[in-house]
Design a protein around this motif. Structure first.
Motif, PDB file in Angstrom:
ATOM      1  N   VAL A  82       8.019  -3.272  11.085  1.00  0.00           N
ATOM      2  CA  VAL A  82       7.794  -4.551  11.725  1.00  0.00           C
ATOM      3  C   VAL A  82       8.988  -5.212  12.054  1.00  0.00           C
ATOM      4  N   VAL A  83       8.831  -5.671  13.266  1.00  0.00           N
ATOM      5  CA  VAL A  83       9.983  -6.549  14.001  1.00  0.00           C
ATOM      6  C   VAL A  83       9.834  -7.667  13.247  1.00  0.00           C
ATOM      7  N   VAL A  84      11.237  -8.122  12.775  1.00  0.00           N
ATOM      8  CA  VAL A  84      11.579  -9.443  12.290  1.00  0.00           C
ATOM      9  C   VAL A  84      12.166 -10.236  12.969  1.00  0.00           C
ATOM     10  N   LEU A  85      11.844 -11.421  13.404  1.00  0.00           N
ATOM     11  CA  LEU A  85      12.681 -12.477  14.193  1.00  0.00           C
ATOM     12  C   LEU A  85      12.976 -13.518  13.309  1.00  0.00           C
ATOM     13  N   ASP A  86      14.332 -13.517  12.870  1.00  0.00           N
ATOM     14  CA  ASP A  86      14.599 -14.113  11.520  1.00  0.00           C
ATOM     15  C   ASP A  86      15.108 -15.711  12.095  1.00  0.00           C
ATOM     16  N   THR A 110      10.064 -22.380   2.467  1.00  0.00           N
ATOM     17  CA  THR A 110       9.899 -21.344   1.472  1.00  0.00           C
ATOM     18  C   THR A 110       8.705 -20.354   2.512  1.00  0.00           C
ATOM     19  N   PRO A 111       9.264 -19.576   3.402  1.00  0.00           N
ATOM     20  CA  PRO A 111       8.376 -18.937   4.431  1.00  0.00           C
ATOM     21  C   PRO A 111       7.776 -17.566   3.722  1.00  0.00           C
ATOM     22  N   THR A 152      10.175 -15.791  11.284  1.00  0.00           N
ATOM     23  CA  THR A 152      10.323 -16.492  10.045  1.00  0.00           C
ATOM     24  C   THR A 152      11.717 -17.383  10.102  1.00  0.00           C
ATOM     25  N   THR A 153      11.577 -18.497   9.545  1.00  0.00           N
ATOM     26  CA  THR A 153      12.984 -19.507   9.423  1.00  0.00           C
ATOM     27  C   THR A 153      14.090 -18.553   8.480  1.00  0.00           C
ATOM     28  N   ASP A 154      13.351 -17.669   7.524  1.00  0.00           N
ATOM     29  CA  ASP A 154      14.341 -16.988   6.552  1.00  0.00           C
ATOM     30  C   ASP A 154      15.542 -16.000   7.253  1.00  0.00           C
TER      31      ASP A 154
END
Length: 366
Positions: A109-113, A67-68, A93-95
């Protein structure tokens, strides 16, 4: 023996390796302290040099949890970047929910999912130690704490990148770099570990000079060298700031020890004499060269990689540019080059590279 990493550490290493392969200078586990408080550790700090007049400093928050709480991490990373006056925040995030990436875009904000991170599952750098392995090599020296606290010095050195990358940080790294250069000569059983730490400090020195040169890209050569010399002598406050501190100290002596009023002039002359005795012109002239400025970013990345190589790489096996920088630093620290190079891997003294004999560095801009 390699350290077994938990899933969080493993994810941090994979993300770090991704950014290394993408051309960034990286630091993992950077402590953020305020006063005597250890506030937090920055998972990953990135540095990039896209042009002669611009630099990017980026904080990466990495969470590999069931649950990130990805939205909360976006708030946290953006706030941390703003607090530290950094240029960008990234959340890994693993999300996998699309709304998370969209929320990140809306707030810069850049998100690396999780979809992206899953593609990094097998990403590794075969010739590179993890951060934990690197720290384990330091722990192999049982007396490292009483012999100058090697790990503590490394932790403090890394934390300084969050302070602003000015002359104060560069001068502190120069002090620590000299310490580890000397340790390679006086702790023979752990000289390669001391050299790895020297490489780390030298890489930070290169980053620090690269950053301050951003504002001097179009300054006349003599003025540039003069500015660097001034910063190395007096720190970020400059000559005027240092003179102000001396004036305050002398004023306190005059006010509270009137019977020692004549001591003020002696203090001033002593401080000025000590500052002039430091050969700051040596690094100032070297780092002020256009050819050096163009190669500093590559030097920083090479030295950082050399510090983490699974098989130790001696200083004589580094590139011409990296050896040139190390040679200049050794001269500044008044450490004999021949002794230093020959002490690590038995280099032929006739082949020790001297900075004055080196060719001009090729122009390299990232």
């Amino acid at each position: 023996m390699a350290v077994t990493l938990d899933k969080g550490m493993s994810m941090e290493e994979r993300v770090r390796n991704y950014f290394i392969k993408s051309g960034y200078y990286t630091l993992r586990g950077v402590p953020f302290t305020y006063g005597k408080f250890d506030v937090t550790d920055v998972d990953l700090w990135l540095y990039d040099r896209p042009s002669p007049v611009s630099r990017h400093r980026i904080v990466v928050d990495i969470k590999n949890k069931k649950t990130p709480q990805a939205i909360e991490r976006i708030f946290w990373a953006k706030g941390l970047a703003a607090t530290l006056n950094l240029d960008q925040a990234i959340v890994a995030t693993t999300d996998k929910r699309p709304d998370v990436a969209e929320f990140g875009r809306q707030h810069g904000v850049v998100v690396l999912d999780g979809n992206f991170l899953s593609r990094l599952a097998n990403l590794s750098v075969s010739d590179r130690m993890s951060e934990e392995d690197f720290l384990q090599t330091i722990d192999a020296f049982a007396d490292q704490r009483v012999s100058g606290d090697w790990k503590g010095r490394l932790r403090s050195a890394k934390s300084r990148v969050l302070n602003g990358l000015g002359y104060n940080e560069v001068n502190s790294w120069l002090t620590d770099g000299r310490f580890f250069a000397e340790q390679t000569l006086i702790v023979p059983l752990h000289k390669t570990t001391a050299c790895r730490l020297l490489y780390m400090l030298a890489s930070l020195i290169a980053v620090g000079f690269d950053f301050v040169l951003r504002d001097l890209a179009f300054v006349d050569q003599d003025a540039k060298v003069g500015e660097l010399n001034n910063g190395l002598q007096f720190g970020s406050s400059g000559a005027k700031g240092t003179a102000h501190v001396i004036d305050i100290a002398i004023g306190l002596v005059d006010q509270y020890a009137p019977d020692m009023r004549g001591l003020g002039g002696k203090i001033r002359r002593g401080v000025e004499s000590d500052l002039e005795a430091v050969q700051t012109h040596i690094p100032a002239e070297y780092f002020g060269r256009p050819s050096t400025a163009q190669s500093l970013y590559n030097i920083a990345r090479e030295l950082e990689h050399a510090a983490f190589m699974t098989t130790f790489r001696g200083p004589s096996d580094l590139s011409v540019d990296a050896k040139s920088m190390l040679s200049v630093l050794l001269d500044f620290w008044e450490i004999d080059r021949s002794r230093f190079f020959s002490n690590l891997k038995g280099v032929d003294l006739d082949k020790v590279v001297r900075e004055k004999d080196l060719p001009e560095s090729p122009s390299r801009l990232l």
